[in-house]
Each structure stands twice: as structure tokens, then as C-alpha cells.
Design a protein around this motif. Structure first.
Motif, PDB file in Angstrom:
ATOM      1  N   VAL A  35       0.849  -1.178   0.000  1.00 32.92           N
ATOM      2  CA  VAL A  35       0.000   0.000   0.000  1.00 32.92           C
ATOM      3  C   VAL A  35       0.886   1.229   0.000  1.00 32.92           C
ATOM      4  CG1 VAL A  35      -1.716   1.294   1.316  1.00 32.92           C
ATOM      5  CG2 VAL A  35      -1.867  -1.207   1.177  1.00 32.92           C
ATOM      6  N   GLY A  36       0.643   2.141  -0.929  1.00 39.35           N
ATOM      7  CA  GLY A  36       1.465   3.332  -1.031  1.00 39.35           C
ATOM      8  C   GLY A  36       1.243   4.281   0.142  1.00 39.35           C
ATOM      9  N   GLY A  37       2.297   5.048   0.469  1.00 40.37           N
ATOM     10  CA  GLY A  37       2.173   6.075   1.477  1.00 40.37           C
ATOM     11  C   GLY A  37       2.267   5.612   2.909  1.00 40.37           C
ATOM     12  N   LEU A  38       2.627   4.354   3.157  1.00 42.46           N
ATOM     13  CA  LEU A  38       2.753   3.871   4.533  1.00 42.46           C
ATOM     14  C   LEU A  38       4.025   4.418   5.165  1.00 42.46           C
ATOM     15  CD1 LEU A  38       1.691   0.109   4.280  1.00 42.46           C
ATOM     16  CD2 LEU A  38       0.268   2.121   4.738  1.00 42.46           C
ATOM     17  N   ALA A  39       3.960   4.652   6.478  1.00 45.83           N
ATOM     18  CA  ALA A  39       5.132   5.125   7.209  1.00 45.83           C
ATOM     19  C   ALA A  39       6.181   4.027   7.277  1.00 45.83           C
ATOM     20  CB  ALA A  39       4.732   5.552   8.614  1.00 45.83           C
ATOM     21  N   ASP A  40       7.438   4.418   7.323  1.00 41.55           N
ATOM     22  CA  ASP A  40       8.554   3.471   7.386  1.00 41.55           C
ATOM     23  C   ASP A  40       8.753   3.045   8.833  1.00 41.55           C
ATOM     24  OD1 ASP A  40      10.730   1.915   6.905  1.00 41.55           O
ATOM     25  OD2 ASP A  40      12.134   3.587   6.585  1.00 41.55           O
ATOM     26  N   VAL A  41       7.967   2.056   9.266  1.00 40.14           N
ATOM     27  CA  VAL A  41       8.012   1.583  10.641  1.00 40.14           C
ATOM     28  C   VAL A  41       7.663   0.103  10.640  1.00 40.14           C
ATOM     29  CG1 VAL A  41       5.589   2.123  11.087  1.00 40.14           C
ATOM     30  CG2 VAL A  41       7.196   2.064  13.003  1.00 40.14           C
ATOM     31  N   SER A  42       8.164  -0.635  11.608  1.00 41.77           N
ATOM     32  CA  SER A  42       7.841  -2.054  11.719  1.00 41.77           C
ATOM     33  C   SER A  42       7.687  -2.408  13.185  1.00 41.77           C
ATOM     34  CB  SER A  42       8.933  -2.912  11.068  1.00 41.77           C
ATOM     35  OG  SER A  42      10.174  -2.723  11.732  1.00 41.77           O
ATOM     36  N   GLY A  43       7.115  -3.588  13.436  1.00 37.00           N
ATOM     37  CA  GLY A  43       6.914  -4.047  14.801  1.00 37.00           C
ATOM     38  C   GLY A  43       5.545  -4.667  14.973  1.00 37.00           C
ATOM     39  N   GLU A  44       5.183  -4.940  16.210  1.00 32.49           N
ATOM     40  CA  GLU A  44       3.912  -5.588  16.519  1.00 32.49           C
ATOM     41  C   GLU A  44       2.884  -4.569  16.994  1.00 32.49           C
ATOM     42  OE1 GLU A  44       2.964  -9.628  18.800  1.00 32.49           O
ATOM     43  OE2 GLU A  44       3.203  -7.976  20.230  1.00 32.49           O
ATOM     44  N   LEU A  45       1.706  -4.594  16.394  1.00 23.81           N
ATOM     45  CA  LEU A  45       0.575  -3.773  16.811  1.00 23.81           C
ATOM     46  C   LEU A  45      -0.368  -4.657  17.607  1.00 23.81           C
ATOM     47  CD1 LEU A  45      -1.036  -1.071  16.562  1.00 23.81           C
ATOM     48  CD2 LEU A  45      -2.145  -2.095  14.543  1.00 23.81           C
ATOM     49  N   GLN A  46      -0.797  -4.178  18.772  1.00 18.99           N
ATOM     50  CA  GLN A  46      -1.641  -4.990  19.644  1.00 18.99           C
ATOM     51  C   GLN A  46      -3.039  -4.406  19.759  1.00 18.99           C
ATOM     52  OE1 GLN A  46       0.591  -5.287  23.357  1.00 18.99           O
ATOM     53  NE2 GLN A  46       1.485  -7.216  22.668  1.00 18.99           N
ATOM     54  N   GLY A  47      -4.029  -5.281  19.589  1.00 19.67           N
ATOM     55  CA  GLY A  47      -5.428  -4.909  19.764  1.00 19.67           C
ATOM     56  C   GLY A  47      -6.160  -6.025  20.489  1.00 19.67           C
ATOM     57  N   GLU A  48      -7.330  -5.712  21.001  1.00 19.10           N
ATOM     58  CA  GLU A  48      -8.111  -6.716  21.727  1.00 19.10           C
ATOM     59  C   GLU A  48      -9.574  -6.340  21.687  1.00 19.10           C
ATOM     60  OE1 GLU A  48      -8.290  -8.800  26.165  1.00 19.10           O
ATOM     61  OE2 GLU A  48      -6.426  -7.976  25.377  1.00 19.10           O
ATOM     62  N   GLY A  49     -10.449  -7.364  21.722  1.00 19.11           N
ATOM     63  CA  GLY A  49     -11.861  -7.048  21.828  1.00 19.11           C
ATOM     64  C   GLY A  49     -12.794  -8.004  21.136  1.00 19.11           C
ATOM     65  N   ALA A  50     -13.727  -7.447  20.355  1.00 19.12           N
ATOM     66  CA  ALA A  50     -14.891  -8.160  19.835  1.00 19.12           C
ATOM     67  C   ALA A  50     -14.535  -9.452  19.110  1.00 19.12           C
ATOM     68  CB  ALA A  50     -15.681  -7.246  18.904  1.00 19.12           C
ATOM     69  N   THR A  51     -15.230 -10.532  19.478  1.00 15.53           N
ATOM     70  CA  THR A  51     -15.063 -11.791  18.753  1.00 15.53           C
ATOM     71  C   THR A  51     -15.761 -11.735  17.407  1.00 15.53           C
ATOM     72  OG1 THR A  51     -17.034 -12.844  19.714  1.00 15.53           O
ATOM     73  CG2 THR A  51     -14.974 -13.046  20.939  1.00 15.53           C
ATOM     74  N   SER A  52     -16.719 -10.810  17.252  1.00 18.51           N
ATOM     75  CA  SER A  52     -17.473 -10.719  15.999  1.00 18.51           C
ATOM     76  C   SER A  52     -16.574 -10.440  14.807  1.00 18.51           C
ATOM     77  CB  SER A  52     -18.527  -9.616  16.111  1.00 18.51           C
ATOM     78  OG  SER A  52     -17.926  -8.363  16.384  1.00 18.51           O
ATOM     79  N   GLN A  53     -15.446  -9.760  15.037  1.00 23.45           N
ATOM     80  CA  GLN A  53     -14.562  -9.416  13.924  1.00 23.45           C
ATOM     81  C   GLN A  53     -13.303 -10.282  13.889  1.00 23.45           C
ATOM     82  OE1 GLN A  53     -13.253  -5.344  14.269  1.00 23.45           O
ATOM     83  NE2 GLN A  53     -11.982  -5.740  16.044  1.00 23.45           N
ATOM     84  N   GLN A  54     -13.285 -11.356  14.643  1.00 20.97           N
ATOM     85  CA  GLN A  54     -12.064 -12.165  14.754  1.00 20.97           C
ATOM     86  C   GLN A  54     -11.572 -12.658  13.400  1.00 20.97           C
ATOM     87  OE1 GLN A  54     -12.359 -15.483  17.428  1.00 20.97           O
ATOM     88  NE2 GLN A  54     -10.293 -16.212  16.990  1.00 20.97           N
ATOM     89  N   ARG A  55     -12.473 -13.187  12.583  1.00 16.16           N
ATOM     90  CA  ARG A  55     -12.035 -13.739  11.296  1.00 16.16           C
ATOM     91  C   ARG A  55     -11.615 -12.636  10.331  1.00 16.16           C
ATOM     92  NH1 ARG A  55     -16.501 -17.512   9.231  1.00 16.16           N
ATOM     93  NH2 ARG A  55     -17.722 -15.664   9.720  1.00 16.16           N
ATOM     94  N   ALA A  56     -12.275 -11.477  10.422  1.00 17.59           N
ATOM     95  CA  ALA A  56     -11.829 -10.342   9.607  1.00 17.59           C
ATOM     96  C   ALA A  56     -10.426  -9.926  10.033  1.00 17.59           C
ATOM     97  CB  ALA A  56     -12.796  -9.169   9.758  1.00 17.59           C
ATOM     98  N   MET A  57     -10.151  -9.889  11.336  1.00 15.24           N
ATOM     99  CA  MET A  57      -8.831  -9.495  11.824  1.00 15.24           C
ATOM    100  C   MET A  57      -7.754 -10.498  11.392  1.00 15.24           C
ATOM    101  SD  MET A  57      -8.468  -6.628  13.373  1.00 15.24           S
ATOM    102  CE  MET A  57      -9.699  -5.324  13.368  1.00 15.24           C
ATOM    103  N   ASP A  58      -8.098 -11.770  11.365  1.00 12.99           N
ATOM    104  CA  ASP A  58      -7.138 -12.775  10.894  1.00 12.99           C
ATOM    105  C   ASP A  58      -6.737 -12.477   9.449  1.00 12.99           C
ATOM    106  OD1 ASP A  58      -7.264 -14.080  13.314  1.00 12.99           O
ATOM    107  OD2 ASP A  58      -8.644 -15.646  12.626  1.00 12.99           O
TER     108      ASP A  58
END
Length: 363
Positions: free
Chosen positions: A35-58
Motif C-alpha cells: 500500500v502506497g504512502g505507509l510510514a517506514d516503521v515495523s513491529g507488533e501492533l496490539q489490539g483486543e476485543g470483539a469476537t465478531s470481527q475475529q475472522r476479519a482481523m485474521d
């Protein structure tokens, strides 16, 4: 009616799409996977919450790794209530939630965000199905019937009120077994909000993230309630339609007032086309009361707008850039047929443009 599960086919399509993106990246086709225009950064992003979106998040996590090499998403699907708590405590960068922050949580979010407001970004859209296990029955329900089933007023499938809207159906003289979410859940909160808006004369209970336990039995998570219903003849639940399809459950057509409607991308987008917001600017809190009370022909308004709750500002630079990179990847490469096959509704048009502007505003 029990249908053959479609989970393997859906996951296969998602996996194939991911492999295609990877192959394009390896062949030098950056436009397909990056994707164009992304910042030059790497690492792990952490989120938590709704099971309704679990498969979308995967799926989004796989796309994120391709589009932003060296970056990963860790999303813990523990439920909306837990996700909100972890976000407010500053333990994760964002919360996935099927309901917005309320009351004292708004002030707590401002403190967590260094004096800045939180934003609600409805990034994952999914219809809620009223799913059931009745062999050979193609069921139609109305909001008042749903309210009376889930508050325990109607207890048998051959009740005259159900038979009246299912003329000719072979309804069994079988006990209705309600299954609800046992943990705090935004899906429960939204389902009860829907009943309050669409059947105010029949549903008199206050909405909350905890479903009343006086009727039926509980199971944990979206996958848990769908699995429980699949094993119990006569059972019924409220769950995101993708989970119901995975277990081959019957999905009721609902007559909201203009004829029976089933949850499909077309009927859900008809409802989303008139979406209104109670939040301002980049804070896209959906006016669920107006959405759930909708009675337009061909529209299915029983929809979860699952929010990614984020800080409008106040992150350290690395976390901010990882979060914005991820959200841009979700919008630019994640809204496709593979997402629809998982039971979600790809965002589009002005709704998508507003989300992109909101992500850009995070500072």
C-alpha cells in the motif's frame, strides 16, 4: 435447518487471496500487495476485543504483513468489554468493540489518550443473524416475535404467533432453547438495542453488554454460541451471520415491516446507505436507534458496526504509525470478495472515504 458448513471454502478463498498477494510481491508487483504512502516503521501492533470481527482481523493481519513487511498484528478476541478495558488501561493500541464507549469510559479514554478524545471507527460491518436449529424449517420472524422468544414469553416452536407468520411450515411441538452470549458482549448490547428500537412494545428490558440470564443458557464468544446451537435441536441465538453459516445453521428471514428480508451484502448495503452518526467529525459513532428502527423494503438493518476504538492523538510515534499503517491496509486492500466470503460486508463509497479521512486525522 442444518446446512453444510462453508468455513473451509471461505478460508480457502482468503488463503488463496493471501498467497496471490505474496506471489505478486515476490514478483515485484508492489501495487498488488503493498500500500502506497505507509510510514517506514515495523513491529507488533496490539489490539483486543470483539469476537465478531475475529475472522476479519485474521485476514487483515495477513494483508498487513504483506503490505508492510516487518509489521504484525496481535489481536486477542476476548469480547468487547474486555477490549475496552484493556484499551482504557493503555495495554493495547486499539479496542475492537461492537458498542461505543459510554459515560465514564469517555473521560477515561481521554485520560488514556493524553488529554485527547478517542475515535470510534466502524471498520468491520457484519449482519447479525437470528440463527436456529430446526430440521426442515425455513423460518420467518418479526421483531416482536424475536423479542418474545428471547425474553421467554414464547417457549414452543409451534406457538400460534410463530405459525401465523410461517403459514404452511411444519413447526414442531418442540421447546425453544435460547442461547445467549455468557460474557460481556457488544453483540448482546446491539441485539437488545435492536429489540428496543424495532419492538418497543414487546421488549422492555434495558440494553447492556450482559444478556439477561433468566431465559436460556449462555455460551462464550460468537463461535461458542453458534457451536452450541448446532448441537442442540430447537435452539436459537443471535450471532454474526458468518459464524451461523460456518455451522450450517438456519438463518431466519426477518420481516421488519416491509416483507421478509435475509442478510446479504445487497440488503445490508441498502440499510447502510442511509446511515446517520451521533458522533462528530472523525468520531463515527453510528446512530443505532435510527438504524435498528428502519423499515424500508429490501433493507436488513440488524447490523453490527464493529468499531476500532483508537486515540485521536497521544500515541508514541511508532505506535501511531503502526496503527495508521494497519488501518490504511484494512481500507485499501481488505475490502474485497474474500472478506465477504467470511460473512462481512466490504465498506465502499462515501462511508469508506470518511473512514480514510478519520484515519488520516490520527496525530
Amino acid at each position: 435447518m442444518i446446512h453444510r458448513p462453508t468455513r473451509l471454502a471461505a478460508l480457502g478463498l482468503a488463503a488463496a487471496a493471501g498467497l496471490a498477494l505474496t506471489a505478486c510481491a515476490e514478483d515485484g508487483g508492489a501495487d498488488a500487495g503493498r500500500v502506497g504512502g505507509l510510514a517506514d516503521v515495523s513491529g507488533e501492533l496490539q489490539g483486543e476485543g470483539a469476537t465478531s470481527q475475529q475472522r476479519a482481523m485474521d485476514r487483515f493481519a495477513s494483508l498487513f504483513e504483506v503490505a508492510a513487511p516487518g509489521s504484525t498484528l496481535s489481536y486477542n478476541a476476548t469480547g468487547s468489554g474486555s477490549g475496552q478495558s484493556r484499551f482504557l488501561d493503555g495495554q493495547v493500541a486499539f479496542a475492537g468493540s461492537d458498542s461505543p464507549l459510554q459515560g465514564e469510559q469517555v473521560a477515561a479514554a481521554r485520560e488514556r489518550c493524553g488529554g485527547n478524545d478517542a475515535l470510534h471507527l466502524p471498520m468491520v460491518i457484519g449482519p447479525v443473524a437470528v440463527a436456529y436449529n430446526l430440521e426442515g424449517v425455513d423460518l420467518t420472524l418479526t421483531p416482536p416475535l424475536i423479542a418474545r422468544i428471547f425474553d421467554g414469553s414464547i417457549t414452543s416452536w409451534d406457538d400460534p404467533a410463530i405459525a401465523e407468520v410461517n403459514e404452511g411450515a411444519a413447526l414442531p411441538a418442540e421447546r425453544i432453547r435460547v442461547v445467549y452470549r455468557s460474557e460481556e458482549s457488544g453483540t448482546s448490547d446491539n441485539f437488545m438495542r435492536f429489540l428496543s428500537a424495532a419492538a418497543p412494545g414487546d421488549w422492555r428490558l434495558e440494553h447492556s453488554k450482559s444478556f439477561p440470564s433468566a431465559t436460556g443458557s449462555g455460551a462464550s464468544g460468537s463461535a461458542g454460541v453458534a457451536d452450541e446451537v448446532s448441537q442442540v435441536p430447537g435452539a436459537i441465538t443471535y450471532v454474526e451471520s458468518g459464524f451461523a453459516r460456518d455451522k450450517g445453521l438456519g438463518i431466519a428471514a426477518i420481516d421488519f415491516g416491509a416483507g421478509p428480508v435475509r442478510p446479504t451484502p445487497e440488503t445490508v448495503n441498502s440499510a447502510l446507505a442511509t446511515l446517520e452518526y451521533s458522533g462528530e467529525g472523525a468520531d463515527m459513532v453510528v446512530d443505532s436507534g435510527k438504524l435498528f428502527a428502519m423499515r424500508e423494503a429490501g433493507a436488513y438493518p440488524l447490523v453490527l458496526t464493529t468499531y476500532e476504538i483508537v486515540c485521536s492523538a497521544g500515541y508514541d510515534g511508532r505506535t501511531r504509525d503502526l496503527l495508521k499503517n494497519f488501518l490504511h491496509v484494512v481500507l485499501e486492500t481488505g475490502q474485497d470478495e474474500a472478506l465477504a466470503e467470511l460473512g462481512y460486508i466490504p465498506v465502499q463509497g462515501g462511508f469508506k472515504d470518511r473512514l480514510a479521512a478519520a484515519v488520516d486525522s490520527i496525530s
